[in-house]
Design a protein around this motif. Sequence first.
Motif, short mmCIF file in Angstrom:
data_model
loop_
_atom_site.label_atom_id
_atom_site.label_comp_id
_atom_site.label_asym_id
_atom_site.label_seq_id
_atom_site.Cartn_x
_atom_site.Cartn_y
_atom_site.Cartn_z
N SER A 264 -6.15 -12.62 -9.43
CA SER A 264 -5.98 -13.61 -8.36
C SER A 264 -6.52 -13.12 -7.02
O SER A 264 -6.95 -13.94 -6.20
N ILE A 265 -6.51 -11.80 -6.76
CA ILE A 265 -7.05 -11.31 -5.49
C ILE A 265 -8.54 -11.61 -5.36
O ILE A 265 -8.98 -12.15 -4.35
N PRO A 266 -9.37 -11.27 -6.37
CA PRO A 266 -10.78 -11.66 -6.26
C PRO A 266 -10.97 -13.18 -6.12
O PRO A 266 -11.84 -13.63 -5.36
N ALA A 267 -10.16 -13.96 -6.84
CA ALA A 267 -10.27 -15.42 -6.73
C ALA A 267 -9.90 -15.88 -5.33
O ALA A 267 -10.53 -16.80 -4.78
N LYS A 268 -8.89 -15.23 -4.72
CA LYS A 268 -8.48 -15.58 -3.36
C LYS A 268 -9.59 -15.27 -2.37
O LYS A 268 -9.91 -16.09 -1.50
N ALA A 269 -10.21 -14.08 -2.50
CA ALA A 269 -11.30 -13.72 -1.61
C ALA A 269 -12.52 -14.61 -1.84
O ALA A 269 -13.27 -14.91 -0.90
N TYR A 270 -12.73 -15.03 -3.07
CA TYR A 270 -13.87 -15.90 -3.40
C TYR A 270 -13.72 -17.27 -2.76
O TYR A 270 -14.67 -17.82 -2.18
N THR A 271 -12.54 -17.85 -2.86
CA THR A 271 -12.35 -19.22 -2.38
C THR A 271 -11.90 -19.30 -0.93
O THR A 271 -12.11 -20.29 -0.26
N SER A 272 -11.25 -18.23 -0.44
CA SER A 272 -10.64 -18.31 0.88
C SER A 272 -11.06 -17.12 1.75
O SER A 272 -12.18 -17.05 2.21
N ASP A 273 -10.15 -16.16 1.95
CA ASP A 273 -10.43 -15.05 2.86
C ASP A 273 -9.65 -13.80 2.44
O ASP A 273 -9.04 -13.77 1.37
N TRP A 274 -9.66 -12.80 3.30
CA TRP A 274 -9.06 -11.51 3.00
C TRP A 274 -7.65 -11.33 3.60
O TRP A 274 -7.12 -10.23 3.61
N THR A 275 -7.06 -12.37 4.13
CA THR A 275 -5.83 -12.18 4.91
C THR A 275 -4.70 -11.53 4.10
O THR A 275 -3.89 -10.79 4.66
N PHE A 276 -4.66 -11.76 2.78
CA PHE A 276 -3.57 -11.18 1.99
C PHE A 276 -3.70 -9.66 1.85
O PHE A 276 -2.76 -9.01 1.40
N LEU A 277 -4.83 -9.11 2.27
CA LEU A 277 -4.96 -7.65 2.28
C LEU A 277 -3.93 -7.02 3.23
O LEU A 277 -3.52 -5.86 3.04
N ILE A 278 -3.52 -7.78 4.24
CA ILE A 278 -2.50 -7.29 5.19
C ILE A 278 -1.27 -6.78 4.45
O ILE A 278 -0.68 -5.75 4.82
N GLY A 279 -0.88 -7.48 3.40
CA GLY A 279 0.33 -7.11 2.68
C GLY A 279 0.28 -5.72 2.09
O GLY A 279 1.30 -5.02 2.02
N GLN A 280 -0.91 -5.27 1.67
CA GLN A 280 -1.04 -3.94 1.08
C GLN A 280 -0.71 -2.87 2.11
O GLN A 280 -0.05 -1.86 1.80
N TYR A 281 -1.12 -3.07 3.34
CA TYR A 281 -0.91 -2.05 4.37
C TYR A 281 0.50 -2.10 4.95
O TYR A 281 1.01 -1.09 5.43
N ILE A 282 1.13 -3.26 4.87
CA ILE A 282 2.55 -3.33 5.23
C ILE A 282 3.37 -2.50 4.25
O ILE A 282 4.31 -1.79 4.63
N ALA A 283 2.98 -2.54 2.96
CA ALA A 283 3.68 -1.74 1.95
C ALA A 283 3.57 -0.25 2.24
O ALA A 283 4.49 0.52 1.97
N ILE A 284 2.43 0.17 2.81
CA ILE A 284 2.27 1.57 3.19
C ILE A 284 3.11 1.89 4.42
O ILE A 284 3.73 2.96 4.52
N ALA A 285 3.17 0.96 5.38
CA ALA A 285 3.85 1.20 6.65
C ALA A 285 5.34 1.43 6.50
O ALA A 285 5.95 2.13 7.31
N ILE A 286 5.94 0.87 5.44
CA ILE A 286 7.39 1.04 5.31
C ILE A 286 7.76 2.37 4.64
O ILE A 286 8.94 2.73 4.61
N LEU A 287 6.79 3.11 4.12
CA LEU A 287 7.11 4.31 3.35
C LEU A 287 7.87 5.38 4.16
O LEU A 287 8.78 6.01 3.63
N PRO A 288 7.52 5.63 5.44
CA PRO A 288 8.34 6.59 6.20
C PRO A 288 9.81 6.19 6.26
O PRO A 288 10.71 7.03 6.19
N PHE A 289 10.05 4.89 6.38
CA PHE A 289 11.41 4.36 6.39
C PHE A 289 12.11 4.67 5.06
O PHE A 289 13.26 5.11 5.03
N VAL A 290 11.40 4.47 3.94
CA VAL A 290 11.94 4.76 2.61
C VAL A 290 12.18 6.26 2.44
O VAL A 290 13.22 6.69 1.93
N PHE A 291 11.21 7.09 2.90
CA PHE A 291 11.34 8.54 2.80
C PHE A 291 12.62 9.03 3.45
O PHE A 291 13.38 9.81 2.88
N TYR A 292 12.83 8.56 4.68
CA TYR A 292 13.90 9.13 5.49
C TYR A 292 15.28 8.59 5.12
O TYR A 292 16.26 9.34 5.07
N PHE A 293 15.38 7.30 4.84
CA PHE A 293 16.69 6.69 4.68
C PHE A 293 17.12 6.50 3.23
O PHE A 293 18.31 6.66 2.91
#
Length: 497
Positions: free
Chosen positions: A66-95
């Motif tokens: 579905s990601i290639p289909a999304k980029a084919y028909t629309s845009d890359w905005t859902f890529l944001i979600g991948q980096y949000i998943a990375i951003a929360i890792l320090p929170f997970v590490f510590y708490f």
Amino acid sequence: METQAFGTLNYIVLLLYLVAIMLVGVYFARRQKSADDYFKAGGRIPGWAAGISVFATTLSSITFMSIPAKAYTSDWTFLIGQYIAIAILPFVFYFYIPFFRKLNLTSAYEYLEARFDIKMRLFASISFMLFHIGRIAIITYLTALALIPFVDMNPLTIVFLIGVLCIIYTFMGGIEGVIWTDVIQGIMLSAAAIMIFVMICFNVDGGVGEIFSMSAEADKYFPAEQFAWSWTDSTIPVLVIGFFFASLQQFTASQDVVQRYIVTDSIEETKKALLTNAKLVAVVPVFFFAVGSALYAYYSQNPQLLPENFNTGGILPFFVISQMPAGVAGLIIAAIFAASQSSISSSLNSISACYTSDIYNRLGKNTSKEKALSMARIVTVVAGVLGVVASTYLIMSNESELWDAFNSLIGLMGGPMTGLFMLGIFVKRANANSALAGVVMSIISVLAVRAMTDLNFFFYGVIGTLMVVLVGYLTAPLFASNKSEEELHTLTMQREA
């Protein structure tokens, strides 16, 4: 549209992949001496392997297509979600990780009983199990549905290959077999994405530069209008908030991921696992979106190759079967199978862990290690069969629009679970009854919003999570605490109080 001839060589490649995965399960079957081995692998998993497993678990075959289909028909905005998943890792590490490691949990929901009571543990565990049986059914169904137009296989054959074989190797190898097959599958997924992108580049006039130039001209990366706030559409601000809470649910309250925190021999290896996952998430999904852009460029230059009224949701398997060399196409289809099986096998083992730990061992009497292991394997089979039967029903009844509806239920089931962990760890004054009040209000709120408004489904998890925390905090003084100060000192972050 006629199905594509899959070809003998492609069948051989797919068969070799399936046999290899089965042999991994057979190899690790001999190590499964107890339920602890079956669910924790005796701490034998290196951090890098656990990290690849987390990555493969969270990337289903539907995402793969579905990601290639999304980029084919629309845009890359859902890529944001991948980096949000990375951003929360320090929170997970510590708490979070210190709690899961310190309490030596098999099921993540054991913490909820230690912090609140048995009701909260059973609620979260049963919610997780029901959700993942549905997830197994829908991933299998949608994978079969996506492949049917492009390969000459009966849909029930696809369901069998994905589901039944997955049950067998999960049954035999336990979490150790699941993780090492995930490693194979994660590598296959990543290599497949890179291979497809490179091969399309060689077939586009102008190569990689032309691919990205055409996408830029069509404003297919991050269009300006996607930065606007919306209550109903999945714009970038909504995605940031929604993916933050979805990732929090996945990394802090979902047994299939949390289980990876306890299969290594130290907290350092556990953190290495999440760092490995972060590196993969930072790089590999970019190739999935790039594949979508490459397909856009290729079919813009060669529009005659697309059938009339083509459903672009299947653009990736269509290209693979119709344009890639025999053998290579079989390898890519095997990668799609791999994406499906890595998610399903993790769901099966984690459902088994929840049932065995939270229900069989907790509520049963005289449960020996041998009986617990037997029960774990029985539950693996039962959960898998239920998923396959449900998937078969969906195929026979030709259901549609399931994926969006299924995603919208994540807030209903995942939000309260995430909220319970947040409430327990960060709100010292919360107690069992205030947590129950929070869960009840959370479910009512999400159901009401879903039924009465057009609010984007990304907000459901936000509402579900925050309602538990807010109501749990506000109602806590109305009820007596059922935990001592010493217990609260161990089970919350507010240790200085």
